[in-house]
Design a protein around this motif. Sequence first.
Motif, PDB file in Angstrom:
ATOM      1  N   SER A  14      -7.878   7.154  -1.228  1.00  0.00           N
ATOM      2  CA  SER A  14      -8.687   6.045  -1.726  1.00  0.00           C
ATOM      3  C   SER A  14      -9.420   5.355  -0.594  1.00  0.00           C
ATOM      4  O   SER A  14      -8.998   5.395   0.559  1.00  0.00           O
ATOM      5  CB  SER A  14      -7.795   5.038  -2.451  1.00  0.00           C
ATOM      6  N   GLU A  48      -7.223   0.409 -13.048  1.00  0.00           N
ATOM      7  CA  GLU A  48      -7.078   1.123 -11.777  1.00  0.00           C
ATOM      8  C   GLU A  48      -6.420   0.210 -10.744  1.00  0.00           C
ATOM      9  O   GLU A  48      -6.680  -0.984 -10.686  1.00  0.00           O
ATOM     10  CB  GLU A  48      -8.465   1.525 -11.286  1.00  0.00           C
ATOM     11  N   SER A  85     -13.934  -0.627  -4.697  1.00  0.00           N
ATOM     12  CA  SER A  85     -13.263   0.622  -4.393  1.00  0.00           C
ATOM     13  C   SER A  85     -14.247   1.760  -4.623  1.00  0.00           C
ATOM     14  O   SER A  85     -15.112   1.691  -5.487  1.00  0.00           O
ATOM     15  CB  SER A  85     -12.018   0.784  -5.245  1.00  0.00           C
ATOM     16  N   THR A 103       0.783  -1.231   0.000  1.00  0.00           N
ATOM     17  CA  THR A 103       0.000   0.000   0.000  1.00  0.00           C
ATOM     18  C   THR A 103       0.813   1.277   0.000  1.00  0.00           C
ATOM     19  O   THR A 103       0.711   2.121  -0.885  1.00  0.00           O
ATOM     20  CB  THR A 103      -0.819   0.070   1.306  1.00  0.00           C
ATOM     21  N   VAL A 161      -6.076  -0.962  -7.097  1.00  0.00           N
ATOM     22  CA  VAL A 161      -6.925  -0.954  -5.923  1.00  0.00           C
ATOM     23  C   VAL A 161      -6.109  -1.408  -4.723  1.00  0.00           C
ATOM     24  O   VAL A 161      -5.404  -2.411  -4.780  1.00  0.00           O
ATOM     25  CB  VAL A 161      -8.124  -1.903  -6.131  1.00  0.00           C
ATOM     26  N   VAL A 192      -5.498  -3.245  -1.514  1.00  0.00           N
ATOM     27  CA  VAL A 192      -6.061  -4.380  -0.798  1.00  0.00           C
ATOM     28  C   VAL A 192      -5.212  -4.624   0.437  1.00  0.00           C
ATOM     29  O   VAL A 192      -4.299  -3.848   0.733  1.00  0.00           O
ATOM     30  CB  VAL A 192      -6.117  -5.641  -1.696  1.00  0.00           C
ATOM     31  N   ALA A 205      -1.514  -3.992  -3.166  1.00  0.00           N
ATOM     32  CA  ALA A 205      -2.422  -3.365  -4.111  1.00  0.00           C
ATOM     33  C   ALA A 205      -2.510  -4.274  -5.313  1.00  0.00           C
ATOM     34  O   ALA A 205      -1.609  -5.060  -5.586  1.00  0.00           O
ATOM     35  CB  ALA A 205      -1.913  -1.995  -4.513  1.00  0.00           C
ATOM     36  N   ARG A 252      -4.156  -4.642  -9.504  1.00  0.00           N
ATOM     37  CA  ARG A 252      -4.886  -4.101 -10.620  1.00  0.00           C
ATOM     38  C   ARG A 252      -6.306  -4.625 -10.519  1.00  0.00           C
ATOM     39  O   ARG A 252      -6.526  -5.807 -10.224  1.00  0.00           O
ATOM     40  CB  ARG A 252      -4.255  -4.641 -11.908  1.00  0.00           C
ATOM     41  N   ARG A 253      -7.269  -3.786 -10.782  1.00  0.00           N
ATOM     42  CA  ARG A 253      -8.658  -4.209 -10.643  1.00  0.00           C
ATOM     43  C   ARG A 253      -8.949  -5.482 -11.427  1.00  0.00           C
ATOM     44  O   ARG A 253      -9.629  -6.395 -10.950  1.00  0.00           O
ATOM     45  CB  ARG A 253      -9.587  -3.090 -11.109  1.00  0.00           C
ATOM     46  N   ASP A 302     -15.282   5.483  -5.603  1.00  0.00           N
ATOM     47  CA  ASP A 302     -14.857   6.624  -6.405  1.00  0.00           C
ATOM     48  C   ASP A 302     -14.906   7.850  -5.500  1.00  0.00           C
ATOM     49  O   ASP A 302     -15.953   8.469  -5.312  1.00  0.00           O
ATOM     50  CB  ASP A 302     -15.784   6.788  -7.605  1.00  0.00           C
ATOM     51  N   THR A 347     -11.220   1.524  -0.002  1.00  0.00           N
ATOM     52  CA  THR A 347     -11.515   0.203  -0.524  1.00  0.00           C
ATOM     53  C   THR A 347     -12.322  -0.546   0.519  1.00  0.00           C
ATOM     54  O   THR A 347     -12.059  -0.407   1.716  1.00  0.00           O
ATOM     55  CB  THR A 347     -10.213  -0.590  -0.783  1.00  0.00           C
TER      56      THR A 347
END
Lengths: 612, 1184
Positions: B237, B139, B159, B18, B141, B143, B147, B149-150, B161, B239
């Motif tokens: 962000s 994007e 996640s 992260t 994300v 986790v 992190a 990729r979506r 917006d 999540t």
Amino acid sequence: MKIKILPILAILATLFCACDKVLDRPSPTEAEDAKYWTSAEKVRLYANGFYIHYFEGYGTGWTHNSAPLLDYTFDDNVVHMSTQGQFTRSVPTSTGWGDNYEWIRKVNVMIDRIDNRMTDILTQEEYGHWMGIARLFRGLEYARLVNSYGDVPYYDHEVNNTEKDELYKDRTPRSVVMDNVYDDFEYAFANIRLNDGSQYINRYVAAALICRWALIEGSWQKYYYNNTSRAAKFFDMAVSCGDFIIGSGKYDIVLDFRSLFSSSDLTSSKDVILYRKYDPAQGVTHCVASYCNLSEPRAYGPNLDLIKAFICTDGKDWQTSNLDDTDDFSLENLVKTRDSRFEASFYHKLIATSKSCYLYPVKFISRDASAPLTIEEGEVKGGAVDVQYTSTNNTNGYPVLRYAEVLLNWIEAKAELETLGQGVVNQSDIDVSINKIRSRPIAEEAQRLGVRETAPMDLSSLPNDPARDADVPALLWEIRRERRMEFVFEFSRIIDLRRWKKLEYMDTDANDDLLTGTWVNFPAECSAQLKSDNVGKLRIKTKDGEFVSYDGTNGARMVGFFYPKENLGRLPFLNVPNINPYLTPVGSNTIVDYSNKGYKLTQTEGWPDASN
Amino acid sequence: MLAKSYYTTRHNTTLLPTIMISILYKTLLLPGILVAATPSMTGRETGLVAEHATTAAIQQITSIRGRVVDQNGEPVIGAGVFQQGTRNGTVTDPSGNFTIDVPSGASLQVSCMGYEDVTVTASNGMLIILKEDSEILSEVVVVGYGAQRRADITGSVASVDVGKTLESRPIADVGRGLQGAVAGMNVRVPTGEVGSDPIIKIRGQIGSISGGSSPLILLDNVEIPSIQLVNPDDIESITVLKDAASAAIYGSKAAFGVVLITTKTGTGGPKLRVTYSNNFSLQNPAREINIGGIEALQYTYDAQVNRESPMPAGGFWRINAESLEKAREWQRLYGDTVAWNDPVVYGRDWYFDGIDKYGYRIYDGFKAMVREWAPTMTHNLSVSGSEGGNSFNVGLGVLDQSGMTKPAPIDDFKRYNASISFTSEVNKYLTVRGSAMYSDRNKRYPGVGTTTADPWLYLYRWSPLFPMGVMERDHYLQEPAYELMASNTDNLRNRYFNLNLGTTIHIMDNWDFQLDYTYDRQMTDQNSSAVYYNAGENWYNPIAWVENGSQVYVNERGEIVDSSTEGSMPAYTFNVRRYLNSNNTEKSDYVRNYSRNVDNNTINAFTTYRLSLGQGKQHDFKFMLGTNIVTSSWSSYKIRKNGLIEPENPQFALASGEQFIEGTDRDWAGRIGFFGRINYSFAGRYFLEANLRRDGSHKFPTDLQWKWFPAFSGGWIFTKEAFMEPVRNVMSFGKIRASWGSVGDQTVSSSLYKSVLANGQSNWLDANGKVTTYGTPSLVDADITWQMIETLDFGADLRFWDDRLGLSFDWYRRDTKNMIIPGESLPSTLGASAPRGNYGNLRTNGWELTLDFSHRFQSGLGINMTATLADATTMITKGADWATPWEDRLLSTDYSTGRRYGDIYGYVTDRLFQRDDFVYGDDGKIVRENVIYRGTLRSTNKQNTPNPVYQVEFENGDKLVCAPGDVKFVDIDGDGYISSGSGTNGNPGDRVVIGNTTPRYEYSLRLGADWKGFDVSVFLQGIGKRKIWGSGQLAIPGWNAKEGALPKTFTTDYWYEHYDSEGNLTDYNYDAFYPRAWDLGGSNTGFTMQTQSKYLLNMAYLRIKNITVGYTLPRKLLKRIHLEQARAYVSLENFFTFDKLRGLPIDPEAISGYSMFSTNYNLGRTGTGTPMFKSTSLGLQLTF
């Protein structure tokens, strides 16, 4: 690279080693059962939890379960503007004894821990005292339970949630339960300290409580179960407890009646064996006096039956009294001719805020409370009640156990034993009990109103009250009258009627006095009430039994016993199939639940098993 | 917008820790660092770099300048410009310009979050136009400890917006903003109390009966006590980890999902980037509070008549036939001339007959109590920059919100936030970072001496005859508005600060290690006081009004007249007295302080190693191993001192009375977790993930302290398969995924595991005051162990038509196994409630659907839409009564085996009894008859039908007997009686399931459009289904008719017959919705107002949460005033609510008895709290 890995490994190693320290964090403040029972003081703190339960006094704040005046309005003393309170008329769905068993669990745990974890910790004296306290509480709780339900499941040990057979067992016969209670009481009486500090239970407190409950059980056995030998066993116990207290010389009757209930601290008074104290600084106050403040409208009040029960100052009932005009029921005359407790319990002027009867109970408030009020023509005409007599701001304490009660319990038990052919009551017994109470001081304000001391009772010339029940000997009749006057609006009347098997006294169809208020001469005493607002609302009943309703023009005829149309009788409760007003039924769903689990819970006698 | 604030390339983003990510993004902004940083990100590419570097060396290098803009011609800031296939690259500056040295004719790859990648041939002075990238697959994300990729995510992760959800809204905190933002995350705002936390639940309302069922909220991987302390403007962000597979890495506190919040870090480049935004709003009650007026008096009167209770009706202020007539006359005579706050006048407004007071005038509590147009504002400022290997970010925020109490001198909530963070790259192996955050929340409110039953209760409690907001002659009266006004201001201040120090060690290109240590401290400080009031006592009887020693007389208009005047009457007045709400004796006014401090130490350490194997390195592995250690300690005290010397300045030093320590507490806690994770992917198509965590918690006895939690998930991007080629122009992306995980729950109380004696103080006073007590030791189940939460999840993520339309679906089953619940109900002879043990299983089945669409037309008009729909139901698959046969299980058992959570058992309402349902005798009265019910003879009204259905169970044979206007129930079992049976499944009598209290079918819809700088968005949120049996006077008709406050909904639609004095029927309402007036004496059920179908409250609603219209100024214009970006907007929050509550003054989100201070707030009565508000607001967003 090696150089970089090393510090990382070092950090990780440190973290792993720290595990025990991170996870070994017992609560520093919580009391765990396994570690709690370490001193006599700890037992005291545990036992402290029982006090408010058994000695509720006036309750706390708005909360009360057994407070005088507020929780004792269901008996033959009280008339309610509306229908009178009803006896339970059908089997409820759930059973009401859960609360009792919580206390039984609490006390059985206490006994278990003292016995199993503290034998090396407590001295023999401490053991005896605290075990005595525990067994006293256990006895009290079962005594309360049987008083309501008759037979009840009896447990003398902490029951675990896995012991289904124990938990679902059927009722234990009352006699077995009460024999155990008897043993608990005996132990408590023998072992509790004579002095354990102010406000804590000592042997005198224990004896007073045992005296009360032994008398109650003895009477149930005599009148409801017709078992004279069991009755004698408990009457004997009551007498010996009374003997102990009376013989100690520690207690006396020295206070005027109202002061007993309206003082702020009687913890060391000779009249009081145990006292519940209130302290506004501690935030401990109550609301009972607020219902005695004259300004607060009251739908409950004393009825004519109670008024007639008060003995005249010559020691005779109103019908046979030698005083003049005892059939003059005007309030002014009642105050002068009746026992001093009448004036101390009720306000000396008629007042419309006591809506069902015009006689306003003031037993639990200071005499000073009414001072700022101007009361004329049955109304509060000016002035406001002091703040401390409103809302939950009351600070007067309550004598949860008083010497007068011990005396009346003791003399009644003695008189009952006499009827069973055991011993005799002689004049000296009457002198130390009833006559002691009758010679109680009279407040100065009362004397100014003409209140006089009641003549001593003379065993050789007991009143021959025409109202007396044929099956009640004259002495017991008079002892019961003393109780009624002494304990108006306190805990005992409904319990007394049940144990004497005299619930018929509450049958409003049989006795219209139960629904009738006090004597009101509207034109002379409450003329302000003769106004257009009250047309069709005021009603009196003349001595001849004629009703007169105020129609706006007949003010002059509005002289008689106040009897508003709204005062209605209670539904029949005697000799009704499947209703036993003496004992409380258990819930129908409880019985079904037991049977679903393969057990049986017997319904209280006189009530139907669940059906439908 | 978040997406524009940092930069990333497409292929650099598989699992990265992260914090590292955010740092790397920042460092990437500077080309100088790029070389050093890239290898550590994607080891796979290092080989390629080397090859190209060799080729590049022999070509001619030229400096190319260019500019990157979007379709609107606006510059794109921070876009990455790379020479294709190399690490040679730069980023665009705030004007979109870049300079790069490349061989001539080289291909440049330009990419930026939120835009589609473009490859162009380099030429000097080039203009590169980026197309907005509608899809969000690339994007990154955040986790758990990394992190992704979506597109590669295999768990159920959503996640938020942040831009669309939180910006431009007049909301005080993130929690309120998240309402409706994520399918499957339910946020409830049960009250309008400023400074209160919303209630957040992920996937169903209940995951555990004994535990918290609340998600773990982490701010930069550290647990925070309240989502309120975060400044929405500081958030980078959010999540939401919904399934066990994604949450298990956080261990036993994450059993009910995780909300991960990361904060902004430095961006912007060498030039300082300054952003400022503000919002000014005005609050008004969100719904009308309609309390009955004269009709409410009529209702109270009718109830008294119906119950045959003696007159007068009403409590404290009485009502009889005459006074009711007078009240009507008052409206005719004075309704238009006497203002709501004009003083009370004896004779005109009220009358005392010597016993009771009667009121004629109706007061308006709403006007007296509720503040309208209450202002609120927020300001946020952030400054960030980066240079060399160093970057920083500073954020400052202020929220100043007004409460809804009108008379209070101060009722508000303020929050100040400050945060600072820095990152420094010491060398290519070592990065260090640090941050600090401070949050100061201060709620100030009128100190009326209680927070459990406050003046709002009294607004809704007493009849409209109670004077409110008015004076009598020259003095105030004892009423809520006065007390609010005359009280001191209490405050509840929550401060939070944390310090974070961390480092990342890049051991090798594909191996790094991160260590972060956070210390945080939470400080709660509550100051309160109670002062004496001085006001007319209108609760008790009045006193004679005497002036100069003589009685004052007034006439019917309240004018002072001579006593001899016709119609004059002696006047009364309210006794003015000094009083205190709690305790009225002398020197009982007090100052009180409550203080609580919590210290936490959090260590997160983990290492990540990546490995690519096989031909073309198609096998991608990532290994992660770490530990998480949290230790806490806290202490609190509450102290009070009586006797204020200066009442208006409550200070301990200025108090002279007794002092009390009212409570102290001290405790500590510790938790250790070790975790590991393996990610495997093949060819970017197949994904597998395995997690394992071992947790230890101090809460449990030694033998239960440690527990393993495994979790697995997998995914398949089937659109990458060759066979999908033909449909790819329709379905551009498709992934299916599955996950399973098991997490232990340690939110249960540690007292479940040990027998504890509760410590307390008794009101029994000995010589030293209150005595200390210890309660009965709690019963503990011998076999108690952890409860486990298992989640099985199947999901699909599909995108269509060039990714413009997206659909995401999840189906899940969450099993709570060995759930701790109260044991089987045992006979009350146990003397305690059955101890709790692992007797239960709970199963929640649910699904979530998210749909999104965005499109930009040639004209430049852009539209976007996001919709969510989610549902969950919970079944008790095993309750304490599992061993009892089904038919014998009790309806009253809360968690009975086989029951759906939240089901309400009740009677089915047929209709109201009407006159012709009964048989009348010659006297016109209903004939009585006797029936035998359950062995007891009961007298009841004779019904005019050959097949009567008796409702004697609710009757007492006396006055409580069903008559015209009472509820008639459906005789479900057809036995001729309406009964509760034996209260079991097998014999429920006439009760069936009539509703469910769980919020079902939560949905939201966001619609947005923008065109030439204008943007508009509408956000709707709602609950499809929820029913409750309410509590209190606002929810139950006739709940306490004596006290008198009744919603207009009841008082205008109840069954009645009114007669004149001759007994002629003058008015009736036979078609009423509600039954005849009744007084239940403060009970939620009674007589025929049993829990039943017709009078359940339908709490379904649809809210238009937000409507925003904004305008972004064109850049050309801004340049002249040295602004980079400027936007102004108007935003309406909570403006429209559609519900089915028939106009009752209850908010559909209300939870009975819930407040930030108490769990039995205002006696647990539904809807009696601070009214919910709506806001109208204006705001500005500027970037320099």
